[in-house]
Write a protein that holds these residues in place. Structure first.
Motif, mmCIF file in Angstrom:
data_model
loop_
_atom_site.group_PDB
_atom_site.id
_atom_site.type_symbol
_atom_site.label_atom_id
_atom_site.label_comp_id
_atom_site.label_asym_id
_atom_site.label_seq_id
_atom_site.Cartn_x
_atom_site.Cartn_y
_atom_site.Cartn_z
ATOM 1 N N ASN A 115 0.865 -1.182 0.000
ATOM 2 C CA ASN A 115 0.000 0.000 0.000
ATOM 3 C C ASN A 115 0.900 1.230 0.000
ATOM 4 N N CYS A 141 1.567 0.117 9.253
ATOM 5 C CA CYS A 141 0.956 0.863 10.344
ATOM 6 C C CYS A 141 0.153 -0.086 11.245
ATOM 7 N N SER A 173 -2.898 -1.808 9.533
ATOM 8 C CA SER A 173 -2.622 -2.892 8.588
ATOM 9 C C SER A 173 -2.149 -4.146 9.319
ATOM 10 N N CYS A 220 0.523 4.455 2.330
ATOM 11 C CA CYS A 220 0.882 4.465 3.746
ATOM 12 C C CYS A 220 2.241 3.823 3.975
ATOM 13 N N ASP A 232 2.578 0.386 3.858
ATOM 14 C CA ASP A 232 2.368 -0.971 4.382
ATOM 15 C C ASP A 232 2.820 -2.008 3.357
ATOM 16 N N ARG A 244 -7.669 5.151 5.596
ATOM 17 C CA ARG A 244 -7.226 3.964 6.334
ATOM 18 C C ARG A 244 -7.858 2.672 5.822
ATOM 19 N N CYS A 266 -5.391 0.478 4.274
ATOM 20 C CA CYS A 266 -4.521 -0.214 5.229
ATOM 21 C C CYS A 266 -5.217 -1.489 5.731
HETATM 22 ZN ZN ZN Z 1 -1.302 1.737 6.741
#
Ligand code: ZN
Length: 148
Positions: free
Chosen positions: A36, A64, A67, A39, A41, A123, A126
Motif C-alpha cells: 500500500n 501501520c 494494517s 501508507c 504498508d 485507512r 490499510c
Molecule cells: Zn497503513
C-alpha cells in the motif's frame, strides 16, 4: 458508544503490537505480496490450502497499526474456512468499512472492530491490504498486489 470504541481501539492496539500468526509458514502452498504505497504498508501472506479449505495461514511484513492488526485478525478469522467463505467474508468486511448502511457488523465477530475505520477513508486501504493480498494468494497471483 465511546466504551465500545475504546474496546475496539484496544483490540487493534493489541493485535498490532503482538500480531498473531506472524512469520513464515513452512507448509505454505500459496503466497502473495501486498503493498500500500499510500501508507507504506508491505506484507506477505502465506497459506496452506487443501481441498479448498484454509488449513493454515501466516503473514510477515511491516506497516501501520491498522494494517498489522487487520492482518493479524484476518489470520485468526479465516483458519478452517473455505475459499468461498473467505471471499464472502471479505465482501462484508469491506462493506462495513465503506458503506453507511452496511449490515450489522456484530456478526463479523472480531472484524467488527474495523467498523470505526469508516470515519477515516484513507485507512480503508490499510485495513483491506491483507485481504487483497490473501485473495491474490488464493488466485495464485504472480505479481505483488498494490492498492494504488
Ligand atoms: Zn497503513
Amino acid at each position: 458508544m465511546s466504551d465500545l470504541r475504546e474496546l475496539y481501539q484496544e483490540v487493534i492496539l493489541d493485535h498490532s503490537k503482538r500480531p498473531r500468526n506472524f512469520g513464515r509458514l513452512d507448509e505454505s502452498n500459496r503466497q502473495a505480496a501486498g503493498h500500500n504505497p499510500l501508507c507504506g504498508d508491505k506484507l506477505m501472506v502465506y497459506l496452506a490450502v487443501r481441498d479448498g479449505v484454509i488449513h493454515d495461514v501466516a503473514f510477515q511484513g511491516d506497516g501501520c497499526a491498522i494494517s498489522k492488526a487487520s492482518a493479524s485478525l484476518m489470520t485468526e478469522t479465516i483458519k478452517g474456512k473455505t475459499e468461498d467463505e473467505v471471499r464472502a467474508l471479505f465482501g462484508r468486511f469491506h462493506d462495513v468499512m465503506t458503506k453507511d448502511d452496511a449490515a450489522d457488523p456484530e456478526d463479523l465477530d472480531k472484524l467488527a472492530v474495523f467498523g470505526g475505520v469508516r470515519e477515516f477513508p484513507v485507512r480503508v486501504k490499510c485495513a483491506t491490504l491483507p485481504w487483497h493480498t490473501l485473495i491474490a494468494a488464493l488466485e495464485g497471483a504472480k505479481t505483488p498486489v498494490k492498492t494504488e
